[in-house]
Design an enzyme around this catalytic site. Structure first.
Site, PDB file in Angstrom:
ATOM      1  N   GLU A   1       7.669  -1.698  26.442  1.00  0.00           N
ATOM      2  CA  GLU A   1       7.806  -0.959  27.690  1.00  0.00           C
ATOM      3  C   GLU A   1       6.704   0.079  27.832  1.00  0.00           C
ATOM      4  O   GLU A   1       6.174   0.595  26.847  1.00  0.00           O
ATOM      5  CB  GLU A   1       9.176  -0.253  27.726  1.00  0.00           C
ATOM      6  CG  GLU A   1      10.314  -1.248  27.867  1.00  0.00           C
ATOM      7  CD  GLU A   1      11.703  -0.636  27.714  1.00  0.00           C
ATOM      8  OE1 GLU A   1      12.643  -1.204  28.267  1.00  0.00           O
ATOM      9  OE2 GLU A   1      11.852   0.402  27.037  1.00  0.00           O
TER      10      GLU A   1
ATOM     11  N   CYS B   1       2.571   6.371  29.869  1.00  0.00           N
ATOM     12  CA  CYS B   1       2.928   6.366  28.449  1.00  0.00           C
ATOM     13  C   CYS B   1       2.976   4.916  28.003  1.00  0.00           C
ATOM     14  O   CYS B   1       3.756   4.125  28.538  1.00  0.00           O
ATOM     15  CB  CYS B   1       4.289   7.051  28.323  1.00  0.00           C
ATOM     16  SG  CYS B   1       4.992   6.997  26.681  1.00  0.00           S
TER      17      CYS B   1
ATOM     18  N   CYS C   1       8.825  -0.310  15.317  1.00  0.00           N
ATOM     19  CA  CYS C   1       8.083   0.735  14.604  1.00  0.00           C
ATOM     20  C   CYS C   1       8.560   0.769  13.167  1.00  0.00           C
ATOM     21  O   CYS C   1       9.746   0.591  12.890  1.00  0.00           O
ATOM     22  CB  CYS C   1       8.330   2.105  15.247  1.00  0.00           C
ATOM     23  SG  CYS C   1       7.330   3.433  14.533  1.00  0.00           S
TER      24      CYS C   1
ATOM     25  N   CYS D   1      12.032   6.955  11.888  1.00  0.00           N
ATOM     26  CA  CYS D   1      12.540   8.302  12.172  1.00  0.00           C
ATOM     27  C   CYS D   1      14.016   8.155  12.561  1.00  0.00           C
ATOM     28  O   CYS D   1      14.381   7.284  13.355  1.00  0.00           O
ATOM     29  CB  CYS D   1      11.741   8.965  13.291  1.00  0.00           C
ATOM     30  SG  CYS D   1      10.002   9.198  12.866  1.00  0.00           S
TER      31      CYS D   1
ATOM     32  N   CYS E   1      15.159   8.230  16.398  1.00  0.00           N
ATOM     33  CA  CYS E   1      14.401   7.486  17.413  1.00  0.00           C
ATOM     34  C   CYS E   1      14.940   6.067  17.551  1.00  0.00           C
ATOM     35  O   CYS E   1      15.097   5.349  16.559  1.00  0.00           O
ATOM     36  CB  CYS E   1      12.916   7.454  17.024  1.00  0.00           C
ATOM     37  SG  CYS E   1      11.909   6.491  18.163  1.00  0.00           S
TER      38      CYS E   1
ATOM     39  N   GLY F   1       6.280   2.505  19.038  1.00  0.00           N
ATOM     40  CA  GLY F   1       5.341   2.296  17.950  1.00  0.00           C
ATOM     41  C   GLY F   1       4.634   3.552  17.489  1.00  0.00           C
ATOM     42  O   GLY F   1       4.689   4.594  18.134  1.00  0.00           O
ATOM     43  N   GLU F   2       3.988   3.425  16.327  1.00  0.00           N
ATOM     44  CA  GLU F   2       3.196   4.519  15.777  1.00  0.00           C
ATOM     45  C   GLU F   2       1.724   4.111  15.921  1.00  0.00           C
ATOM     46  O   GLU F   2       1.240   3.237  15.197  1.00  0.00           O
ATOM     47  CB  GLU F   2       3.586   4.733  14.302  1.00  0.00           C
ATOM     48  CG  GLU F   2       2.639   5.596  13.497  1.00  0.00           C
ATOM     49  CD  GLU F   2       2.336   6.958  14.114  1.00  0.00           C
ATOM     50  OE1 GLU F   2       3.266   7.652  14.576  1.00  0.00           O
ATOM     51  OE2 GLU F   2       1.143   7.325  14.145  1.00  0.00           O
TER      52      GLU F   2
ATOM     53  N   SER G   1      -0.383  10.178  19.930  1.00  0.00           N
ATOM     54  CA  SER G   1       0.715  10.918  19.316  1.00  0.00           C
ATOM     55  C   SER G   1       1.093  10.271  17.996  1.00  0.00           C
ATOM     56  O   SER G   1       1.266   9.051  17.912  1.00  0.00           O
ATOM     57  CB  SER G   1       1.917  10.898  20.272  1.00  0.00           C
ATOM     58  OG  SER G   1       3.012  11.581  19.702  1.00  0.00           O
TER      59      SER G   1
ATOM     60  N   SER H   1       4.067  14.845  16.137  1.00  0.00           N
ATOM     61  CA  SER H   1       5.524  15.005  16.228  1.00  0.00           C
ATOM     62  C   SER H   1       5.999  15.726  14.974  1.00  0.00           C
ATOM     63  O   SER H   1       6.219  15.098  13.940  1.00  0.00           O
ATOM     64  CB  SER H   1       6.191  13.645  16.360  1.00  0.00           C
ATOM     65  OG  SER H   1       5.730  13.008  17.535  1.00  0.00           O
ATOM     66  N   LEU H   2       6.136  17.019  15.066  1.00  0.00           N
ATOM     67  CA  LEU H   2       6.489  17.819  13.887  1.00  0.00           C
ATOM     68  C   LEU H   2       8.002  17.769  13.656  1.00  0.00           C
ATOM     69  O   LEU H   2       8.470  17.350  12.612  1.00  0.00           O
ATOM     70  CB  LEU H   2       5.983  19.250  14.072  1.00  0.00           C
ATOM     71  CG  LEU H   2       6.033  20.141  12.839  1.00  0.00           C
ATOM     72  CD1 LEU H   2       5.245  19.552  11.686  1.00  0.00           C
ATOM     73  CD2 LEU H   2       5.523  21.542  13.172  1.00  0.00           C
ATOM     74  N   ASN H   3       8.739  18.232  14.622  1.00  0.00           N
ATOM     75  CA  ASN H   3      10.201  18.011  14.665  1.00  0.00           C
ATOM     76  C   ASN H   3      11.023  18.715  13.598  1.00  0.00           C
ATOM     77  O   ASN H   3      12.251  18.704  13.657  1.00  0.00           O
ATOM     78  CB  ASN H   3      10.555  16.514  14.615  1.00  0.00           C
ATOM     79  CG  ASN H   3       9.995  15.750  15.801  1.00  0.00           C
ATOM     80  OD1 ASN H   3       9.560  16.358  16.777  1.00  0.00           O
ATOM     81  ND2 ASN H   3       9.985  14.442  15.729  1.00  0.00           N
TER      82      ASN H   3
ATOM     83  N   ASN I   1      17.093  13.276  23.410  1.00  0.00           N
ATOM     84  CA  ASN I   1      17.754  12.359  24.337  1.00  0.00           C
ATOM     85  C   ASN I   1      18.749  11.514  23.570  1.00  0.00           C
ATOM     86  O   ASN I   1      18.364  10.760  22.661  1.00  0.00           O
ATOM     87  CB  ASN I   1      16.715  11.463  25.019  1.00  0.00           C
ATOM     88  CG  ASN I   1      15.839  12.248  25.977  1.00  0.00           C
ATOM     89  OD1 ASN I   1      16.338  12.915  26.873  1.00  0.00           O
ATOM     90  ND2 ASN I   1      14.533  12.199  25.764  1.00  0.00           N
TER      91      ASN I   1
ATOM     92  N   CYS J   1      11.815  10.042  26.368  1.00  0.00           N
ATOM     93  CA  CYS J   1      11.283   9.941  25.014  1.00  0.00           C
ATOM     94  C   CYS J   1      12.313   9.368  24.064  1.00  0.00           C
ATOM     95  O   CYS J   1      13.457   9.806  24.035  1.00  0.00           O
ATOM     96  CB  CYS J   1      10.925  11.316  24.471  1.00  0.00           C
ATOM     97  SG  CYS J   1       9.588  12.089  25.320  1.00  0.00           S
TER      98      CYS J   1
END
Ligand code: SAH
Length: 378
Positions: free
Chosen positions: A93, A106, A113, A117, A120, A191-192, A223, A246-248, A322, A365
């Site tokens: 997508e 995006c 992926c 994570c 995600c 994906g990464e 990203s 993406s620290l998070n 989300n 996201c």
């Protein structure tokens, strides 16, 4: 098996090499490249400034791939989600986010992926495969075509949700964008991207080539969840692209748990890679921070975050988590978001809290899933 070369996998120098290998003059590559990216040629017959004989030869050795969206969903805020089915039946997508006539797209870099994570949705599907260079650029070309056919209404409420929508830095702030043009590309879909650099780097080169998709490198953002060696490679090979990280989490203890990549490249190594990343002039690293209720949304976290990033030119993107099925994390409260945001703003950090664009069409996201989930949940 199809042995023909997909020309959309080739940067301009690679196309020159390909044609030279067939005994063709160098300038032919530029002609073909422009036909593909500026005229959106779908086949060699359209290339009217190229001799019939050469066109016939190209038809023997090469082809021009294409993607058409299988479905387009539009959300109440104008966000559009595109579903692309690839040649082998897998799906990815892309999400278009129009704000005040400025479109950010995006795009995805992999089917699934491998980074796993915990929060995600894409990560829960594991990696199926890398996208090819052509599959990455074809997402952009397909959306461009859709925008010409069907330009978005100009929404003027001015949501503040985007990485890299920070036009104050480039002197073009007053211009409205064209509703039919793509202004920013963010590799933040499925994906990464740094796990697929062999295909992502040529795709970015095609995006920013003045004879290709003609995007400014300052409008392309990659990203990453923090693949440190690949950050260095990206910086070496495309030094001017924007970096989002993406620290998070603000402690290795938490980050190890929610982002397994941290066990290989802990926060200290990640931040060092950010310091070493070659960003030109006044540009900043974007730190994305997905806020999860009761997990990483306290003022203590905000304080630690500030301490971690304060010696790196930075801006912060707060992304309220989300929620999605099968994942126990919760969105933060509005009070927690406000307190976190205010703490940073008061200390002169550039902070953007993303409103949840595309939430009503599952385009926000971390909600992208291709067609994979349908088979599991329907
Ligand atoms: N792999 C890359 C790009 C894809 S994810 C990366 O990790 O940066 C894009 C962003 O969405 C990341 O910042 C990620 O942390 C965030 N994200 C993932 N799942 C989310 C969710 N459920 N809610 C909010 N943000 C999410």
């Amino acid at each position: 098996m199809n042995q023909k070369t997909d020309l959309k996998n080739l940067t301009l120098p690679a196309l020159e090499q390909f044609l030279q290998g067939q005994g063709k003059e160098r300038f032919r590559a530029l002609q073909v490249f422009k036909w593909i990216y500026q005229q959106d040629a779908q086949g060699f017959d359209e290339m009217t400034n190229i001799s019939k004989a050469l066109r016939a030869e190209l038809t023997e050795s090469a082809f021009i791939s294409n993607l058409e969206p299988e479905a387009i969903e539009e959300g109440g805020d104008g966000t559009r989600k595109y579903l692309f089915t690839l040649g082998d039946g897998h799906a990815v997508e892309s999400v278009l986010i129009p704000i005040e006539g400025r479109n950010t797209l995006c795009i995805s870099s992999q089917v699934g992926c491998a980074m796993a994570c915990e929060f995600c949705l894409t990560g829960s599907f594991k990696l199926t495969r890398n996208l090819t260079t052509s599959e990455i650029v074809n997402q952009i070309m397909a959306v461009k075509r859709d925008l010409v056919r069907n330009p978005p209404a100009v929404f003027s409420e001015g949501g503040s949700c985007l990485v890299n929508n920070d036009d104050s830095e480039d002197g073009e702030g007053e211009n409205m964008g064209s509703p039919a043009a793509i202004r920013n590309i963010v590799l933040m879909g499925m994906g990464e991207p740094l796990h697929n650099l062999d295909n992502v780097i040529p795709a970015i080169q095609i995006m920013i080539d003045g004879n290709g998709l003609q995007l400014s490198n300052r409008r392309v953002t990659v990203s990453t969840c923090g693949l440190v060696p690949e950050m260095a490679r990206l910086g070496r090979e495309i030094p001017n692209v924007n970096l989002a990280v993406s620290l998070n989490a603000t402690t290795d203890e938490l980050r190890d748990r929610i982002m397994p990549v941290n066990r290989s490249y802990p926060i200290k190594a990640l931040l060092q890679a950010c310091r070493e990343f070659p960003l030109p002039g006044r540009r900043k690293v974007t730190f994305e921070y997905v806020m999860m209720g009761g997990v990483n949304d306290s003022l203590e976290d905000a304080k630690r975050l500030l301490r971690l990033i304060s010696d790196i030119p930075n801006k912060v993107n707060l992304i309220p988590f989300n929620e999605h099925e099968g994942c126990d994390f919760k969105a933060p409260t509005k009070a927690a978001i406000d307190a976190f945001h205010t703490y940073l703003i008061d200390r002169h950090v550039t902070v953007i809290t993303r409103d949840s664009r595309g939430g009503d069409i599952s385009a926000a996201c971390g909600q992208l899933k291709g067609k994979l989930e349908k088979n599991i949940n329907d």
